[in-house]
Scaffold this motif. Structure first.
Motif: not given
Length: 237
Positions: A43, A47, A50, A74-78
């Motif tokens: 998780r 990054n 990404t 983005h912080s959700d790794t998207s």
């Protein structure tokens, strides 16, 4: 900066560094694999994948003649890469296909550099690419992520000993190689839950009028080819 300093830097960049020990190569491979397979670690380190994914979209968009408007992480790794140009044609297809293929192919390119002993070239090249990408980042989290990653590469290349540089470089390359297929597997699972058709594979299916499964197969094949080829270079060096 005088001529001697420039010459020294150029020799360091283009020259080869000592071969790392076999145990270091194997140890970094196992550590990278553990990072990919451990959910809590993945998780965080995802990054980096990404960054490579969106950087691949952006680079190919520019090379294919499209106008790159910006990249968001983005912080959700998207992430999201926005480019302008014809909404169809080879340039659009290549841009859409570049995301999931970029991380493993970057790992393969990194393995080629390491196999040739160019550890410094890999570290400085990665730093340069990250700084170029930073110019196109359009959100604060994305900028912070890229700055931290670039700083890490730069600090390792300038302030640590050769053995530490080698360990870091091999760990990064093994991670890109080992982690190339996990985002594809995540994409496959998300497509089963979400039928909105907004994924890269679905966009490519519409652009080329071919099944999305064909593009999923291409993503998996690229990751597998890169892993096998990169591992062969790194382990047989």
């Amino acid at each position: 900066m005088n001529v001697a300093s420039i010459t020294e830097m150029w020799d360091r960049l283009t020259g080869s560094q000592p071969d790392p020990s076999r145990w270091l190569v194997v140890a970094t491979a196992l550590l990278a694999l553990a990072a990919v397979l451990t959910r809590s670690v993945w998780r965080i380190v995802r990054n980096a994948v990404t960054i490579a994914h969106e950087g691949g979209h952006g680079l190919v968009a520019l090379l294919s003649g499209r106008r790159l408007d910006g990249i968001r992480l983005h912080s959700d790794t998207s992430g999201l890469t926005v480019s302008r140009g014809k909404p169809h044609g080879p340039g659009m297809v290549l841009t859409a296909a570049a995301g999931y293929t970029a991380p493993p192919l970057l790992g393969l390119a990194g393995a080629a550099l390491l196999a040739a002993g160019h550890i410094t070239a890999l570290l400085w090249g990665a730093t340069a690419l990250l700084l170029v990408m930073l110019v196109m980042i359009r959100n604060a989290y994305g900028a912070l992520t890229v700055v931290i990653t670039a700083a890490l590469f730069l600090l390792v290349s300038w302030l640590t000993e050769a053995q530490v540089q080698a360990a870091f470089a091999y760990l990064v390359v093994w991670f890109l190689l080992a982690g190339g297929s996990r985002p594809v597997a995540e994409l496959q699972r998300s497509r089963r839950r979400d039928r909105s058709g907004t994924s890269d594979a679905d966009q490519l299916a519409r652009l080329t009028r071919t099944p999305a499964a064909l593009w999923m197969l291409l993503f998996y094949a690229t990751a597998l080819f890169s892993l096998v080829g990169g591992a062969r270079w790194l382990l047989l060096r």
